[in-house]
Design an enzyme around this catalytic site. Structure first.
Site, mmCIF file in Angstrom:
data_model
loop_
_atom_site.group_PDB
_atom_site.id
_atom_site.type_symbol
_atom_site.label_atom_id
_atom_site.label_comp_id
_atom_site.label_asym_id
_atom_site.label_seq_id
_atom_site.Cartn_x
_atom_site.Cartn_y
_atom_site.Cartn_z
ATOM 1 N N LYS A 112 -9.248 0.763 -33.247
ATOM 2 C CA LYS A 112 -8.033 1.554 -33.014
ATOM 3 C C LYS A 112 -7.209 0.840 -31.960
ATOM 4 O O LYS A 112 -7.727 0.450 -30.915
ATOM 5 C CB LYS A 112 -8.419 2.951 -32.544
ATOM 6 N N ASP B 191 -2.835 4.497 -32.336
ATOM 7 C CA ASP B 191 -2.701 5.751 -31.576
ATOM 8 C C ASP B 191 -1.539 5.608 -30.596
ATOM 9 O O ASP B 191 -1.555 4.753 -29.716
ATOM 10 C CB ASP B 191 -4.003 6.035 -30.813
ATOM 11 N N LYS C 112 -11.712 16.620 -30.230
ATOM 12 C CA LYS C 112 -12.263 16.406 -28.893
ATOM 13 C C LYS C 112 -12.623 17.783 -28.360
ATOM 14 O O LYS C 112 -11.739 18.647 -28.250
ATOM 15 C CB LYS C 112 -11.226 15.762 -27.962
ATOM 16 N N GLY D 198 -12.528 10.253 -28.233
ATOM 17 C CA GLY D 198 -13.237 9.959 -26.992
ATOM 18 C C GLY D 198 -12.313 10.038 -25.798
ATOM 19 O O GLY D 198 -11.084 9.932 -25.932
#
Ligand code: OSB
Ligand code: MG
Length: 373
Positions: A167, A194, A268, A296
């Site tokens: 990512k 992202d 999350k 995360g």
């Protein structure tokens, strides 16, 4: 989920810590070289439960910070549970319902309660949740780099480490060209981006070339509290939009599904207010055929263990941002370290509760403030 036991909450200790990262981590909202969080320690009937509140030093990802979380935990959440008999995660959620927002703070305590529950019942979190996997597929989240060349070099290192999914963090000026360069250098890797809310609908056209890079998803391009514009954004793109910041409750997940604002959700537990809420979003998405994956927050071994247990649930279809311990910290606060298997997976802990033990010396060495109640 298991909702059986009653736990008398005898003490609660908060450890505000700061840990050096092995490499700086840069997102569209800032650059971190140290990672701050609050560790929650709860004692009940001879057992200790640990939790991690993932609020960081600045309000860039969420309005919560380690400082606001310490305040809410100490002055509002602790009085609602100290000396009380808590049945389970949902009982806890009912007790803290009157506290508006502050999900990261709440989730830190809920995690410690799950750890206690598991230790009492002699079960792992995976068992309590009904997880179906003993290892989960993971990827790595790569921070913004100075140049496309530097980014390719960084990605190459992670590919060599064995990560099968990458990512890339993006921001205006470091988006299409940076992601395109990585795609050209690694034609077959599973790739996603992202934006952490760095764009508005006015940027949709300039981001459109992302659609030609065979990305798994575009994560949170627009405002952190938006759902509707993401619907409009998704309508313009073939690549699935994935929401992170915008989904702060099971209700918001339902809004996003009904509005067709995304095709994938990043779960999350912190952002949602607790593992129980993460499981609810998982279940809702599963009923609606929407895949999810585990996000995360640069967790310590405590939060990492909880992410792995959560990601063992069946609808966690895409690889999670749950990388190996050595990607983040030279010295972690758990005695256990998580390692990457050769198939880009990490094993789900099997011990009771979270399945990790705390290295109290390490914890002490990173502590800025300790509040015992
Ligand atoms: O948006 O997913 C995010 C880290 C801090 C805040 C927000 C995010 C992230 C990450 C890191 O992407 C993922 C990880 O823990 O490796
Ligand atoms: Mg994100």
């Amino acid at each position: 989920m298991s909702y059986r036991n009653i736990m008398k909450i005898e003490s609660l200790t908060l450890h505000h810590i700061s840990m050096p990262l092995v490499a700086p981590f840069e997102t569209s909202f800032g650059r971190e070289t140290e990672r701050e969080c609050a560790i929650v320690e709860i004692k009940s009937e001879g057992l200790t439960g640990w939790g991690e509140c993932v609020a960081s030093y600045n309000p860039g990802y969420s309005y919560e910070t380690t400082g606001t979380a310490m305040h809410i935990l100490k002055d509002f959440i602790a009085p609602l549970i100290l000396g009380k008999d808590i049945k389970d995660a949902l009982d806890f959620q009912n007790r803290v319902e009157g506290i508006r927002g502050h999900h990261l703070a709440k989730a830190g305590v809920e995690m410690a309660l799950w750890d206690l529950l598991g230790k009492r019942e002699g079960k792992s979190l995976r068992q309590l949740f009904g997880g179906i996997r003993d290892k989960v597929e993971v990827g790595v989240s790569v921070g913004i780099q100075d140049s496309p060349e530097k980014l390719i070099e960084t990605v190459a290192g992670f590919v060599k480490d064995g990560y099968a999914r990458v990512k890339l963090k993006i921001k205006p000026g470091k988006d299409v060209s940076f992601a395109g360069a990585v795609r050209s250098a690694f034609p077959d890797i599973r790739l996603q981006v992202d934006a952490n809310s760095a764009y508005s609908m006015n940027d949709a056209d300039s981001l459109k070339p992302l659609d030609d890079l065979n990305l798994l998803l575009i994560e949170q391009p627009l405002f952190e509290d938006d759902i509707w514009d993401h619907h409009k954004f998704q309508a313009k793109f073939n690549t699935p939009v994935c929401l992170d910041e915008s989904i702060v409750s099971p209700r918001h997940a339902r809004y996003a599904i009904e509005m067709k604002a995304c095709k994938i959700i990043n779960i999350k537990a912190g952002r949602l207010g607790g593992l129980s809420q993460g499981i609810m979003v998982h279940d809702l998405c599963r009923e609606n055929n929407m895949p999810v994956w585990c996000g995360g927050m640069l967790e310590t071994g405590i939060g990492r263990a909880s992410n792995l247990a959560l990601a063992s649930l069946p609808n966690f279809i895409l690889p999670g941002d749950v990388s190996a311990s050595d990607r983040y910290y030279k010295r972690d606060i758990t005695n256990e370290r998580f390692v990457l298997n050769s198939d880009s997976t990490i094993d789900v802990p099997t011990g009771h509760g979270l399945g990790v033990t705390v290295d109290e010396d390490a914890l002490k060495s990173y502590t800025r403030e300790r509040v015992g109640m």
